[in-house]
Design a protein around this motif. Sequence first.
Motif, short mmCIF file in Angstrom:
data_model
loop_
_atom_site.label_atom_id
_atom_site.label_comp_id
_atom_site.label_asym_id
_atom_site.label_seq_id
_atom_site.Cartn_x
_atom_site.Cartn_y
_atom_site.Cartn_z
N UNK A 1 -5.70 -2.16 4.26
CA UNK A 1 -4.65 -2.58 5.17
C UNK A 1 -4.36 -1.44 6.14
N UNK A 2 -4.02 -1.81 7.32
CA UNK A 2 -3.67 -0.81 8.33
C UNK A 2 -2.28 -1.10 8.85
N UNK A 3 -1.69 -0.11 9.52
CA UNK A 3 -0.35 -0.27 10.05
C UNK A 3 0.63 0.66 9.37
N UNK A 4 1.82 0.72 9.90
CA UNK A 4 2.82 1.65 9.36
C UNK A 4 3.60 1.08 8.19
N UNK A 5 3.48 -0.21 7.96
CA UNK A 5 4.17 -0.79 6.80
C UNK A 5 3.38 -1.97 6.27
N UNK A 6 3.63 -2.26 4.99
CA UNK A 6 3.02 -3.42 4.35
C UNK A 6 4.15 -4.31 3.85
N UNK A 7 4.11 -5.56 4.22
CA UNK A 7 5.14 -6.52 3.82
C UNK A 7 4.54 -7.48 2.79
N UNK A 8 5.22 -7.60 1.66
CA UNK A 8 4.83 -8.58 0.64
C UNK A 8 5.61 -9.85 0.97
N UNK A 9 4.92 -10.90 1.44
CA UNK A 9 5.60 -12.14 1.82
C UNK A 9 6.14 -12.87 0.59
N UNK A 10 5.35 -12.95 -0.44
CA UNK A 10 5.81 -13.58 -1.68
C UNK A 10 5.38 -12.67 -2.83
N UNK A 11 6.30 -11.84 -3.27
CA UNK A 11 5.98 -10.88 -4.32
C UNK A 11 5.63 -11.62 -5.61
N UNK A 12 4.62 -11.14 -6.30
CA UNK A 12 4.17 -11.75 -7.55
C UNK A 12 4.03 -10.67 -8.61
N UNK A 13 3.97 -11.10 -9.86
CA UNK A 13 3.83 -10.14 -10.96
C UNK A 13 2.54 -9.34 -10.80
N UNK A 14 1.52 -9.94 -10.25
CA UNK A 14 0.24 -9.24 -10.06
C UNK A 14 0.34 -8.12 -9.02
N UNK A 15 1.44 -8.06 -8.26
CA UNK A 15 1.63 -6.99 -7.27
C UNK A 15 2.14 -5.70 -7.92
N UNK A 16 2.49 -5.74 -9.20
CA UNK A 16 2.91 -4.51 -9.90
C UNK A 16 1.76 -3.52 -9.87
N UNK A 17 2.11 -2.24 -9.74
CA UNK A 17 1.07 -1.21 -9.76
C UNK A 17 1.46 0.00 -8.94
N UNK A 19 1.10 2.47 -5.64
CA UNK A 19 0.81 2.36 -4.20
C UNK A 19 0.99 3.72 -3.54
N UNK A 20 0.20 3.94 -2.52
CA UNK A 20 0.35 5.12 -1.67
C UNK A 20 -0.20 4.76 -0.29
N UNK A 21 0.12 5.59 0.66
CA UNK A 21 -0.45 5.36 1.99
C UNK A 21 -1.18 6.63 2.43
N UNK A 22 -2.03 6.42 3.39
CA UNK A 22 -2.83 7.50 3.90
C UNK A 22 -2.71 7.49 5.43
N UNK A 28 -7.12 15.40 10.83
CA UNK A 28 -7.37 15.28 9.40
C UNK A 28 -6.66 14.09 8.78
N UNK A 29 -6.59 14.13 7.46
CA UNK A 29 -6.03 13.03 6.68
C UNK A 29 -5.00 13.60 5.71
N UNK A 30 -3.93 12.84 5.50
CA UNK A 30 -2.93 13.22 4.51
C UNK A 30 -2.53 11.97 3.73
N UNK A 31 -2.17 12.19 2.49
CA UNK A 31 -1.83 11.05 1.61
C UNK A 31 -0.41 11.25 1.09
N UNK A 32 0.33 10.11 1.00
CA UNK A 32 1.70 10.16 0.47
C UNK A 32 1.67 10.31 -1.04
N UNK A 33 2.84 10.55 -1.58
CA UNK A 33 2.93 10.54 -3.04
C UNK A 33 2.76 9.10 -3.51
#
Length: 161
Positions: A1-17, A19-22, A28-33
């Motif tokens: 996915x690209x962009x400054x934000x990710x929107x979950x339209x319909x959150x589901x149990x399978x979305x647990x886990x 996440x980080x962004x880059x 260069x490249x930097x990664x969030x916590x």
Amino acid sequence: MTGTQHVFNQIQSSDSGEYYCEAQNEMGTDRSRTINMDVKYGPKNTSVSVSPSGEIVEGSSVTLTCSSDANPPVDKYTWYFQNKTFLNGFGQMYNISNFKSKDNGHYHCEAWNGRGSRNSTALMIILQEKQTSGIIVVVLVVILWLFCFMWFRKSTGESPS
């Protein structure tokens, strides 16, 4: 996915886990916590299983188990027999130690957590009838045959060997 934000339209149990962004540019490249997203939901896929499976014999011990997928985990189970709550059925497992014909019927459970509840479908449990009537008929036929054979031999003057 690209962009400054990710929107979950319909959150589901399978979305647990986790996440980080880059972020990346020509320097260069930097990664969030990493963050952990824990999706909470009420019980679902609630079902009843019986052990032993298959034929239930009078006097045997039968254990019913209520299973459900939930987050947070299920904290209360209620058992129903013929659609009526039974007083001692409040754990995940329910044991009938001496199954009798009065225990025949529909069983289902209800699983509860802080997000809601869900009923299982009903499970029909029926005591298998003892197959003694067939055995009794066979024994009676054998006795009758022996009686007739002995009577026939006696009436024809032959002595049994």
